[in-house]
Write an enzyme that holds these catalytic residues in place. Structure first.
Site, PDB file in Angstrom:
ATOM      1  N   LYS A  12       0.858  -1.205   0.000  1.00  0.00           N
ATOM      2  CA  LYS A  12       0.000   0.000   0.000  1.00  0.00           C
ATOM      3  C   LYS A  12       0.881   1.239   0.000  1.00  0.00           C
ATOM      4  O   LYS A  12       2.057   1.190   0.413  1.00  0.00           O
ATOM      5  CB  LYS A  12      -0.939   0.014   1.209  1.00  0.00           C
ATOM      6  CG  LYS A  12      -0.262  -0.024   2.592  1.00  0.00           C
ATOM      7  CD  LYS A  12       0.226   1.308   3.106  1.00  0.00           C
ATOM      8  CE  LYS A  12       0.937   1.210   4.455  1.00  0.00           C
ATOM      9  NZ  LYS A  12       1.701   2.394   4.835  1.00  0.00           N
ATOM     10  N   ASP A 148      -2.507  -1.580  10.335  1.00  0.00           N
ATOM     11  CA  ASP A 148      -2.731  -1.522   8.875  1.00  0.00           C
ATOM     12  C   ASP A 148      -3.372  -2.800   8.324  1.00  0.00           C
ATOM     13  O   ASP A 148      -3.748  -2.846   7.151  1.00  0.00           O
ATOM     14  CB  ASP A 148      -1.395  -1.310   8.137  1.00  0.00           C
ATOM     15  CG  ASP A 148      -0.821   0.077   8.366  1.00  0.00           C
ATOM     16  OD1 ASP A 148      -1.540   0.931   8.908  1.00  0.00           O
ATOM     17  OD2 ASP A 148       0.351   0.295   8.009  1.00  0.00           O
TER      18      ASP A 148
HETATM   19  P1  ATP Z   1       4.652  -0.449   9.283  1.00  0.00           P
HETATM   20  O1  ATP Z   1       4.524   0.810   8.489  1.00  0.00           O
HETATM   21  O2  ATP Z   1       3.353  -1.160   9.532  1.00  0.00           O
HETATM   22  O3  ATP Z   1       5.548  -0.351  10.504  1.00  0.00           O
HETATM   23  P2  ATP Z   1       6.291  -1.330   7.139  1.00  0.00           P
HETATM   24  O4  ATP Z   1       5.445  -1.470   5.963  1.00  0.00           O
HETATM   25  O5  ATP Z   1       7.124  -0.106   7.243  1.00  0.00           O
HETATM   26  O6  ATP Z   1       5.402  -1.502   8.403  1.00  0.00           O
HETATM   27  P3  ATP Z   1       7.146  -4.078   7.204  1.00  0.00           P
HETATM   28  O7  ATP Z   1       7.746  -4.508   5.912  1.00  0.00           O
HETATM   29  O8  ATP Z   1       5.799  -4.556   7.536  1.00  0.00           O
HETATM   30  O9  ATP Z   1       7.274  -2.516   7.296  1.00  0.00           O
HETATM   31  O10 ATP Z   1       8.192  -4.483   8.365  1.00  0.00           O
HETATM   32  C1  ATP Z   1       8.211  -3.869   9.633  1.00  0.00           C
HETATM   33  C2  ATP Z   1       8.966  -4.769  10.606  1.00  0.00           C
HETATM   34  O11 ATP Z   1       8.219  -5.954  10.811  1.00  0.00           O
HETATM   35  C3  ATP Z   1      10.329  -5.204  10.131  1.00  0.00           C
HETATM   36  O12 ATP Z   1      11.255  -4.825  11.104  1.00  0.00           O
HETATM   37  C4  ATP Z   1      10.281  -6.721   9.999  1.00  0.00           C
HETATM   38  O13 ATP Z   1      11.397  -7.365  10.557  1.00  0.00           O
HETATM   39  C5  ATP Z   1       9.038  -7.111  10.792  1.00  0.00           C
HETATM   40  N1  ATP Z   1       8.249  -8.176  10.146  1.00  0.00           N
HETATM   41  C6  ATP Z   1       7.588  -9.145  10.781  1.00  0.00           C
HETATM   42  N2  ATP Z   1       6.942  -9.935   9.920  1.00  0.00           N
HETATM   43  C7  ATP Z   1       7.173  -9.464   8.679  1.00  0.00           C
HETATM   44  C8  ATP Z   1       6.759  -9.870   7.378  1.00  0.00           C
HETATM   45  N3  ATP Z   1       5.958 -10.924   7.165  1.00  0.00           N
HETATM   46  N4  ATP Z   1       7.182  -9.126   6.331  1.00  0.00           N
HETATM   47  C9  ATP Z   1       7.971  -8.048   6.537  1.00  0.00           C
HETATM   48  N5  ATP Z   1       8.403  -7.646   7.751  1.00  0.00           N
HETATM   49  C10 ATP Z   1       8.008  -8.342   8.824  1.00  0.00           C
END
Ligand code: ATP
Length: 309
Positions: A12, A148
């Site tokens: 997203k 989210d």
């Molecule tokens: P948000 O904005 O919700 O914090 P994001 O989109 O910036 O998330 P993600 O890629 O969801 O970031 O990753 C955030 C953290 O979650 C990372 O530090 C990662 O190690 C952990 N994590 C746990 N499970 C997952 C997964 N299935 N995919 C990606 N990251 C994950």
């Protein structure tokens, strides 16, 4: 019953992001317009009829540095679903679950990859064990995994409010050309929110005007009314973000903005051709460790792409 299903888990972007308050327990209250895009992870769930392993839920990922235990959003979603659905996961007698994550969405980039993986797991388990959990329960489980995740279950173009649980579907805006720029340097969400609480330096979007712009698919009006309140502090923490945003605008983006708490920055373009041309020019201008993705907005969340074994 199929033993295996594969779902896409789309990323997203936040077309706008405002923080409108904070609950006594510390959660921020948001007003954000989220948009699904066609950059997706692939999430495969395999059910073992009789689990021989000590762990009932096993997570494997193409990105080997991700946690594989309850810190992984996909693991948490599966554990919550199995509990709510009363599925027997005891070693020896119960079923086992394998979750394979084929990661394409940059991690910790503000693109919701972990949240979308969790949403895909909930939908995949619902496809494997239909009727065990109602749609309302699934929404509640989603929110337990993360703010989210309820949006990611539904996808499309949605106004998300509260801590992410109040969703208002907006008219679909498919095929909008999006150029994503994902810097290699990470930005931790909690650091960005902490810096925001100390500074609160950026005015928020005019959300009512953003909604009108989305309803009329008016990119210029969106550019004039939108903002991401976390962008200024993120740019302070990672000055490269301002360079990327300026470069997107200089290369023809109608608007450019950081997604979520960053560090991914996206540009929206009037045509696919303009988007591709900008990608070519940015490849020359930006450091090689900034990953570029030419994408499009899409109207749906996770979709089943394969089943059966
Ligand atoms: P948000 O904005 O919700 O914090 P994001 O989109 O910036 O998330 P993600 O890629 O969801 O970031 O990753 C955030 C953290 O979650 C990372 O530090 C990662 O190690 C952990 N994590 C746990 N499970 C997952 C997964 N299935 N995919 C990606 N990251 C994950």
């Amino acid at each position: 019953m199929p033993l295996q299903v594969t779902f896409s888990a789309p990323a997203k972007i936040n077309l706008s992001l405002d923080i409108v308050g904070q609950r006594p327990d510390g959660y921020h209250l948001l007003a954000t317009v989220m948009q699904s895009i066609d950059l997706s992870d692939r999430v495969t769930l395999t059910v073992l009829r009789q689990n021989e392993h000590a762990e009932a839920i096993r997570v494997r990922s193409t990105q080997t540095d991700l946690p594989r235990d309850s810190r992984n959003t996909a693991f948490r979603a599966a554990a919550l679903f199995c509990d709510a659905a009363d599925l027997d996961l005891r070693p020896g007698t119960g079923i086992g679950l394998h979750i394979d994550l084929e990661k394409h969405i940059p991690v910790a980039a503000g693109l919701g990859g972990g949240s979308s993986d969790a949403a895909a797991v909930l939908l995949a388990l619902d496809a494997l064990f239909p009727g065990r959990v109602t749609a309302g329960e699934r929404d509640r489980l989603a929110l337990q995994v993360g703010a989210d995740v309820p949006f990611c279950l539904h996808g499309g173009t949605v106004l998300c409010e509260g801590i992410g649980e109040r969703l208002t579907a907006l008219p679909a805006w498919p095929g909008l050309p999006v150029l994503l720029c994902a810097p290699a340097s990470p930005l931790l969400t909690r650091h960005v929110f902490a810096a925001y609480r100390e500074n609160r330096c950026q005015p928020g979007p005019d959300t009512a005007a953003v909604l009108r712009a989305v309803q009329t698919r008016n990119l210029k009006a969106l550019a004039d009314s939108t903002a991401n309140v976390l962008e200024a502090v993120s740019m302070f923490l990672l000055p490269q973000l301002a360079t990327i945003k300026d470069a997107l605008l200089a290369c023809g983006a109608e608007m450019a903005q950081m997604s979520g708490s960053g560090p991914a920055v996206f540009g929206l373009f009037a045509s696919e051709e303009a988007c591709r041309e900008a990608a070519d020019r940015l490849r020359q201008r930006l450091p090689a460790d900034v990953r570029l993705f030419v994408c499009r907005s899409q109207t749906a969340g996770p979709q089943q792409i394969r089943d059966g074994v």
